[in-house]
Scaffold this active site. Structure first.
Site, mmCIF file in Angstrom:
data_model
loop_
_atom_site.group_PDB
_atom_site.id
_atom_site.type_symbol
_atom_site.label_atom_id
_atom_site.label_comp_id
_atom_site.label_asym_id
_atom_site.label_seq_id
_atom_site.Cartn_x
_atom_site.Cartn_y
_atom_site.Cartn_z
ATOM 1 N N ALA A 35 2.669 -26.452 -10.877
ATOM 2 C CA ALA A 35 1.676 -27.479 -10.533
ATOM 3 C C ALA A 35 0.860 -27.085 -9.307
ATOM 4 O O ALA A 35 1.126 -26.053 -8.671
ATOM 5 C CB ALA A 35 2.373 -28.816 -10.318
ATOM 6 N N HIS A 36 -0.080 -27.927 -8.957
ATOM 7 C CA HIS A 36 -1.005 -27.593 -7.865
ATOM 8 C C HIS A 36 -0.292 -27.444 -6.525
ATOM 9 O O HIS A 36 0.592 -28.198 -6.192
ATOM 10 C CB HIS A 36 -2.160 -28.595 -7.753
ATOM 11 C CG HIS A 36 -1.814 -30.044 -7.757
ATOM 12 N ND1 HIS A 36 -2.785 -31.018 -7.790
ATOM 13 C CD2 HIS A 36 -0.629 -30.698 -7.740
ATOM 14 C CE1 HIS A 36 -2.204 -32.199 -7.789
ATOM 15 N NE2 HIS A 36 -0.907 -32.033 -7.744
ATOM 16 N N ASN A 37 -0.758 -26.427 -5.800
ATOM 17 C CA ASN A 37 -0.287 -26.166 -4.437
ATOM 18 C C ASN A 37 1.168 -25.732 -4.333
ATOM 19 O O ASN A 37 1.746 -25.734 -3.241
ATOM 20 C CB ASN A 37 -0.555 -27.379 -3.534
ATOM 21 C CG ASN A 37 -2.043 -27.655 -3.436
ATOM 22 O OD1 ASN A 37 -2.564 -28.543 -4.103
ATOM 23 N ND2 ASN A 37 -2.734 -26.845 -2.671
#
Lengths: 340, 340, 340
Positions: free
Chosen positions: B239-241
């Site tokens: 997922a993001h980051n």
């Protein structure tokens, strides 16, 4: 281009007996709840009996012993669900497959294309690809060098097949599936990973269906094998050198680690995880979300996991999972005391 | 176009010692069970010793202390598995990559292409894409605007890379993987969701391998980062980051939620779930199907989940999971009574 | 082509109040920890308060009651997270979408294309496809016969949409997603599987977002339905005839089996499994990796699963899961004895 069928025609197709008007026309299939006058419906599960009386279906596929429950036209048959499956073939959407190689497709050297092959727009075939008679390759799909696809097998749009993959006849591969990518093989060395080239292939039998975005890796040495009649749902992971027996069904989101062998006629439910290097006997059923970490020698149904609770209650109970070992000793102590 | 190698050549490649005929020719690698006279095999796991005596292998990679167990030609080496990994490179299938940009490829404005780049059929490159020397982009792949791909990195067919993604050198990305799609970020408002535009990118180091249909989302603010030497299997969600440390390995079907940081040299088995905003220390191993919902500060092996049972037995036991909290109080009561 | 905005402009966009210099220029959004002088940041979660004092942000979106904690420029607003979401729209990357049909795209017969439609390179549209005004179809995507896509909906690269799919307006579909593949329907017969043609479609409402490599199968009879405002993350499986209520959010790697109905405004966390033929009430939250095997009638939060332990401890406890039923009887026995 949809056509209608008389009840007599449909009955003949599945060897059912018409009760009612043999010339009554059916143009579609529908569930008991949604069916209208031109629809044929079916009753397979007795739990749906309650819908029979009020169903608007023009006719119903029904077992002889339940025939009295539906007043209208009916097709009597021992296995209505199977008859529904067979009749669904008549009502499916068939697009106008254009025969031949679409001008935008790119075909490698030394490919062998059978009769009535359809290679869709923007398809890319590598060198030495063989497509047997009646193969359909959907738009944007890729078939790598020296892969062979058997007669009447269909690839939907955007399927990816690596080199050296063999697929049997009458298979159906859905969009986004990836056949023959490298297995996950690396040797650890000095804190890093040295890639192990995956030198095997993938061999898929006849009458196999593979779901959307499902991944079947090529073997490290030797092949990953799916035998005839295997059916696989979407987003399933089949690792290198897995062998899957005939007519085994695997539901969505299941993952099978490397070198595991699964027998014939197994049914693996969704989101199951199966560790590597195991043997699963024929006739095994694994319920959804189970974790399989040892070999299974006997047919039967297997499960693991925890049922759902309201989060508050779950928290109160789950915390004690870490105390089970002490629970065991405390029980033993108490039992000892009580018999002293 | 496969060639054979003498044992002497193979020994030199991995610095092994030949016992037997140095001119003996090997044309393939194979497992002990399947090897025939022109195959080289290896014994890494002592559990496979039993196959040595009957193996048909033309030669075997073997540790000096086990050398007596195989009568034929052998290559003595301290780490046969690593030697096998290195030799696998010699025997891999290498298709004829056509250099240059295929006439069916579409290249955007202001792209910079290095030496010996291969842009395959039906590839689409956005504007300002940079491909360093020796990059191979497989058929049907897409690289979005201003993304950069480092030297000798290879994209298989049908890979999707969004804009603003940076990928290092010597990476391998498998079919169907998606790099840089939007992270799952939405602000709730009046019962609806307001999309949070994902303004960061994805930065991938060197020598990274990414499996088929694996998804690595772009950052919301700042980047999602995979450091050098990370290896990721199929159908993994990053997922993001998320930040993944050097040489960490992640097996198929694992999902890592947003903003979690994973250390170096971790091994995350298959179908693990890792919650968001956690820190996982370097050197952590997580066993298959585990649920990671808190930060892990110490290296070591971690697990959760329930082992498989026959469904009937499982049901009888599983029902009591909801009683664990009352079990705890009942035990306490009994203990109190027994000491009264 | 990025531009800057004054704090006054940004404040007006979200109806915030500027404290500080209204003409101060902001060129990007950033987190408190990473922000520099030209960045606007935000504080939504009180746990991040500690970063306020040392943040290099040029300005911060902040609640009036916390305003004193940041010394610099600020935009006062009741819901800083929502304001951040809305402002993110201003800073997103917008590529130069070329209007019209790219010369490499293949468009079937009888397609209807609205105003300002963009059909990218190597896109394939089947026969009778309808694209409403402002639709963008990314490179390499496929849209099957008679599918309709509503106004301003965007498909990223390499999306696959089968025939007879209806998608609303203002939707966003990410790369690798597959809409309308066959549901997993087969009738068992004599140890083999007879395919049930999947005759229904998929109907997707407005303002729906679908993640990368997510699969939404077509209905067996009748449609699979996603209502307005549904948001779905990557690698999610939605089986045939599932119905998902308005504004429900589903995180990555979740799988929902056939014919299950999920209510409005539910939040399903990642890697959840939901069995078939269930009803999930509106307003239900399911925590990550939970197994949902029965209908949920009440809103609220639900969970299952086991927390992580060091593998050694886990093993000691997990082994007793199989003894829970005997624990229960032993407890009962002891209690009986103790009251005798």
């Amino acid at each position: 281009m949809k056509r209608s069928y008389s009840l007599a025609e449909l009955a003949q197709h599945v060897e059912a007996q018409v009760i009612g008007e043999p010339q009554y026309l059916i143009s579609a299939l529908a569930s008991l709840q949604n069916a209208t006058a031109n629809d044929l419906s079916f009753i397979a599960n007795p739990a749906y009996k309650k819908y029979l009386a009020t169903s608007g279906a023009g006719a119903v596929l029904i077992r002889p012993d339940m025939a009295d429950e539906f007043p209208g036209n009916k097709l009597l048959i021992a296995n209505p669900y199977l008859a529904y499956a067979r009749l669904s073939e008549l009502f499916k959407y068939t697009n106008q497959v254009v025969m031949g190689v679409h001008p935008t497709a790119v075909v490698g050297q030394d490919c062998i294309l059978g009769e009535n092959v359809s290679v869709g727009p923007n398809v890319v075939l590598g060198d030495g690809v063989e497509l047997a008679d009646g193969v359909v390759v959907g738009a944007g799909s890729y078939v790598g060098d020296h892969s062979c696809i058997g007669a009447h097998t269909r690839l939907a749009a955007n399927v990816s097949i690596y080199h050296g993959v063999s697929i049997g006849s009458h298979c159906l591969l859905h969009s986004g599936c990836v056949i023959g990518a490298d297995g996950f093989g690396f040797a650890p060395h000095a804190g890093q990973w040295v890639k192990i080239q995956q030198l095997g292939g993938v061999v898929i039998g006849n009458h196999v269906e593979i779901g959307a975005a499902t991944c079947i890796d090529r073997g490290a040495l030797g092949d990953t094998i799916l035998n005839d009649g295997v059916i696989i749902d979407n987003l399933v992971q089949i690792a290198h050198n897995v062998v899957i027996g005939k007519n085994t069904a695997i539901a969505a989101h299941t993952a099978i680690a490397g070198s595991t062998t699964i027998g014939d006629n197994c049914t693996i439910a969704g989101a199951v995880g199966i560790a590597g290097h195991l043997n699963i006997a024929s006739g095994v059923h694994v319920t959804a979300m189970s974790m399989v970490s040892s070999t299974i020698r006997e047919p039967g149904s297997y499960s693991s996991g925890i049922a759902l609770s309201p989060t508050k209650e779950w928290r109160k109970n789950a915390v004690h999972f870490r105390h089970l070992d002490t629970f065991a000793s405390r029980l033993k102590n108490l039992e000892k005391k009580s018999t002293d």
